[in-house]
Structures are given as C-alpha cells and as structure tokens.
Motif scaffolding. Structure first.
Motif, short mmCIF file in Angstrom:
data_model
loop_
_atom_site.label_atom_id
_atom_site.label_comp_id
_atom_site.label_asym_id
_atom_site.label_seq_id
_atom_site.Cartn_x
_atom_site.Cartn_y
_atom_site.Cartn_z
N ASN A 6 40.53 40.22 48.34
CA ASN A 6 40.18 41.63 48.21
C ASN A 6 39.19 41.79 47.05
O ASN A 6 39.49 42.41 46.03
CB ASN A 6 41.44 42.46 47.96
N VAL A 7 38.01 41.19 47.21
CA VAL A 7 36.97 41.26 46.19
C VAL A 7 35.64 41.61 46.84
O VAL A 7 35.44 41.39 48.03
CB VAL A 7 36.82 39.93 45.41
N ASP A 8 34.74 42.14 46.05
CA ASP A 8 33.38 42.42 46.49
C ASP A 8 32.45 41.53 45.67
O ASP A 8 32.13 41.85 44.53
CB ASP A 8 33.03 43.89 46.27
N PRO A 9 32.04 40.39 46.23
CA PRO A 9 31.22 39.42 45.49
C PRO A 9 29.88 39.95 45.00
O PRO A 9 29.21 39.31 44.19
CB PRO A 9 31.02 38.28 46.51
N ARG A 10 29.48 41.13 45.48
CA ARG A 10 28.21 41.70 45.02
C ARG A 10 28.31 42.14 43.56
O ARG A 10 27.30 42.31 42.89
CB ARG A 10 27.83 42.89 45.90
N HIS A 11 29.55 42.33 43.08
CA HIS A 11 29.77 42.73 41.70
C HIS A 11 30.10 41.50 40.85
O HIS A 11 30.98 40.71 41.21
CB HIS A 11 30.91 43.74 41.60
N ALA A 12 29.42 41.35 39.74
CA ALA A 12 29.60 40.18 38.88
C ALA A 12 31.05 40.03 38.39
O ALA A 12 31.52 38.91 38.21
CB ALA A 12 28.66 40.26 37.68
N ASP A 13 31.74 41.16 38.18
CA ASP A 13 33.11 41.08 37.67
C ASP A 13 34.14 40.82 38.75
O ASP A 13 35.35 40.83 38.50
CB ASP A 13 33.47 42.35 36.89
N GLN A 14 33.67 40.58 39.99
CA GLN A 14 34.59 40.25 41.08
C GLN A 14 34.27 38.90 41.72
O GLN A 14 34.70 38.60 42.82
CB GLN A 14 34.58 41.36 42.14
N GLN A 15 33.50 38.10 41.01
CA GLN A 15 33.23 36.73 41.47
C GLN A 15 34.47 35.87 41.25
O GLN A 15 35.14 35.98 40.23
CB GLN A 15 32.06 36.14 40.70
N VAL A 16 34.80 35.05 42.21
CA VAL A 16 35.93 34.12 42.07
C VAL A 16 35.38 32.71 42.27
O VAL A 16 34.89 32.37 43.34
CB VAL A 16 37.04 34.41 43.10
N LEU A 62 45.87 27.11 46.12
CA LEU A 62 46.25 28.51 46.13
C LEU A 62 46.61 28.99 44.72
O LEU A 62 46.23 30.10 44.32
CB LEU A 62 47.43 28.73 47.09
N ARG A 63 47.30 28.17 43.96
CA ARG A 63 47.63 28.54 42.58
C ARG A 63 46.36 28.75 41.75
O ARG A 63 46.27 29.69 40.96
CB ARG A 63 48.49 27.45 41.94
N ALA A 64 45.38 27.87 41.94
CA ALA A 64 44.13 27.97 41.19
C ALA A 64 43.39 29.26 41.54
O ALA A 64 42.82 29.92 40.67
CB ALA A 64 43.25 26.76 41.46
N VAL A 65 43.38 29.62 42.82
CA VAL A 65 42.72 30.84 43.26
C VAL A 65 43.43 32.07 42.69
O VAL A 65 42.80 33.03 42.25
CB VAL A 65 42.67 30.91 44.80
N LEU A 66 44.75 32.04 42.66
CA LEU A 66 45.52 33.15 42.10
C LEU A 66 45.25 33.31 40.61
O LEU A 66 45.13 34.43 40.10
CB LEU A 66 47.02 32.93 42.35
N ARG A 67 45.13 32.17 39.90
CA ARG A 67 44.85 32.22 38.46
C ARG A 67 43.45 32.77 38.19
O ARG A 67 43.19 33.30 37.11
CB ARG A 67 44.99 30.83 37.84
N ALA A 68 42.55 32.62 39.16
CA ALA A 68 41.16 33.07 38.99
C ALA A 68 40.97 34.54 39.36
O ALA A 68 39.83 35.02 39.44
CB ALA A 68 40.23 32.19 39.83
N ARG A 69 42.05 35.26 39.58
CA ARG A 69 41.96 36.66 39.98
C ARG A 69 41.18 37.49 38.95
O ARG A 69 41.53 37.50 37.76
CB ARG A 69 43.36 37.25 40.15
N PRO A 70 40.14 38.18 39.38
CA PRO A 70 39.37 39.01 38.45
C PRO A 70 40.18 40.21 37.98
O PRO A 70 40.94 40.79 38.76
CB PRO A 70 38.17 39.46 39.28
N ALA A 71 39.99 40.60 36.73
CA ALA A 71 40.72 41.74 36.18
C ALA A 71 40.36 43.03 36.90
O ALA A 71 41.15 43.98 36.94
CB ALA A 71 40.42 41.86 34.69
N ALA A 72 39.17 43.08 37.49
CA ALA A 72 38.70 44.29 38.16
C ALA A 72 39.39 44.55 39.50
O ALA A 72 39.30 45.65 40.05
CB ALA A 72 37.19 44.21 38.38
N VAL A 73 40.08 43.55 40.03
CA VAL A 73 40.72 43.69 41.34
C VAL A 73 42.05 44.40 41.21
O VAL A 73 42.92 43.99 40.44
CB VAL A 73 40.93 42.31 42.00
#
Length: 236
Positions: A49-59, A193-204
């Motif tokens: 649930n991210v919008d990669p167009r925004h720098a603060d939502q890059q994973v 999956l754990r690594a992706v969860l840890r990389a969750r952007p604060a903006a999400v």
C-alpha cells in the motif's frame, strides 16, 4: 481461447484460485505441483500500500536468504588500486575500472550484480540510465557502494538479494528453486517478508501488505493471506 497444457490444467486442479492460503501451506502446495522440464525459480510477489511516485514511500533494501537463491550470481566490481585484487580474491566474476564502464556503455550486460567503491562512483554515475532501470545501479543503501569489497562480494554470492517496489507498488523476488525443500523455501520466504515489513515507510498508514502470492516460473500463482502470513513469521 488459448489451449492450456496438461501440466497447467493439472496445477489448476490442485490450486484453489479463490482461496487465500497460509505461507507454509502455500509452500507445501507449491511442492506438490507438477514439475517443469527445468528447475524453476520460485517467485514471491508482494503488493504494498505505497505510492512509489513519492520519495517517502519508496521501499528498497537487501536481505540475505538463509538458503541462497539456487542461482549462481555473476558479480561485477568496479574499483581501482588494491581493491581490484581484493575483489578478485573474494571471487568476483568481473573486475575493472573506467575500462569496464566503457564496455557497459557499449552494450555489455553479462552480469547479475554490480559493486563499486565510493571513489569510482564519479565514473559509474554515467551508467545510471543503463543500470538503473535494470535494478543494477550500485547504491550505498543496498551495500553495493562500499570499500568493504570482499564482504560485499561474498554476501551476494551467498544469497543476498535486493528488493525494490516497481512503479505499481509491487516487489518481485526469487526466493529459491523448485528443487529446494519446503522448509528451505519457507525459511527464505519468511526472511524476505520480515525484511519488507521492517522497510515500511513511516508515511504509510493502514494496511501495508495488500496482497501476497507465490508461483514457480511457469506455474500457477498461489494467493497467500497477508495477515495470516505475518502471524506465521512471528510465531516461527
């Protein structure tokens, strides 16, 4: 209507396309599917649930899979001086400086990962348009711009992979081969999956993982319940 192969139809009989499976359940089902004539890669697809167009939502990040990927990676190191010898001794497949940058500019792309020393980034920067779209551009964030060349080469050779959302907010990653045991695939899947969860952007806000699926290279996708999978990797 396209004609389906007997193998594909046999897979459809085993996989319920309307069901959301657990992570371990999905891996065990995967192992029951009819095999192809080659050792297929097992792919994991994670829609966020991210919008990669925004720098603060890059994973984006890297993770070392405990059982590797089952694929021998061809590692290129762009360095100079004593770091060239260090790269060669660590097992890098290709090592060079500005000469190899020129070779890449000429169309050579026979490698799977690129590591560069910080002092060479002034030259490597020219390759952004070539390596960037392929996910091969060295980056300090992923540990591929470093003076610790030996460690970086060994980690990639041992099974470290990079994950990154595409423009649709989906991460695609190979987590092993169909020849791997169910336990090996499960271990690799939960570490990713754990690594992706840890990389969750604060903006999400709200639900982070929207959907999850697993499939062999030429097989049927198995849908996985994101909430159930996250619970499984905590319990294991």
């Amino acid at each position: 209507m396209a004609k389906r192969s007997k193998r594909y139809l046999a897979m459809l009989e085993k996989v319920d396309k309307t069901k959301l499976y657990g992570l371990r359940e999905a891996v065990e089902l995967l192992k029951e599917l009819p095999p192809a004539k080659f050792d297929e890669t097992v792919e994991m697809h994670i829609r966020l649930n991210v919008d990669p167009r925004h720098a603060d939502q890059q994973v984006r990040g890297t993770v070392s899979l405990p059982h590797g990927t089952g694929q021998e990676k061809r590692v290129l190191v762009i360095a100079s001086g004593e770091k060239v010898k260090e790269a060669e001794e660590a097992g890098a497949d290709f090592v060079g400086g500005e000469d190899i940058v020129q070779k890449i500019e000429g169309g050579w792309l026979d490698f799977d990962a690129v590591i560069a020393t910080p002092d060479m980034m002034r030259v490597v920067g020219r390759l952004g348009r070539i390596l960037g779209p392929r996910g091969l551009m060295p980056s300090a964030k992923t540990g591929t711009v470093t003076f610790d060349i030996a460690d970086a080469v060994k980690e990639i050779k041992a099974g470290r992979i990079e994950f990154r959302v595409d423009r649709y907010g989906i991460i695609h990653a190979g987590i092993g081969k169909m020849s791997f045991s169910a336990d090996m695939l499960f271990d690799n899947a939960k570490v990713l999956l754990r690594a992706v969860l840890r990389a969750r952007p604060a903006a999400v806000k709200g639900q982070y993982v929207r959907s999850l699926a697993m499939a062999p290279t030429m097989g049927v996708g198995i849908k996985i319940d994101p909430a159930r999978a996250q619970k499984e990797i905590v319990e294991e």
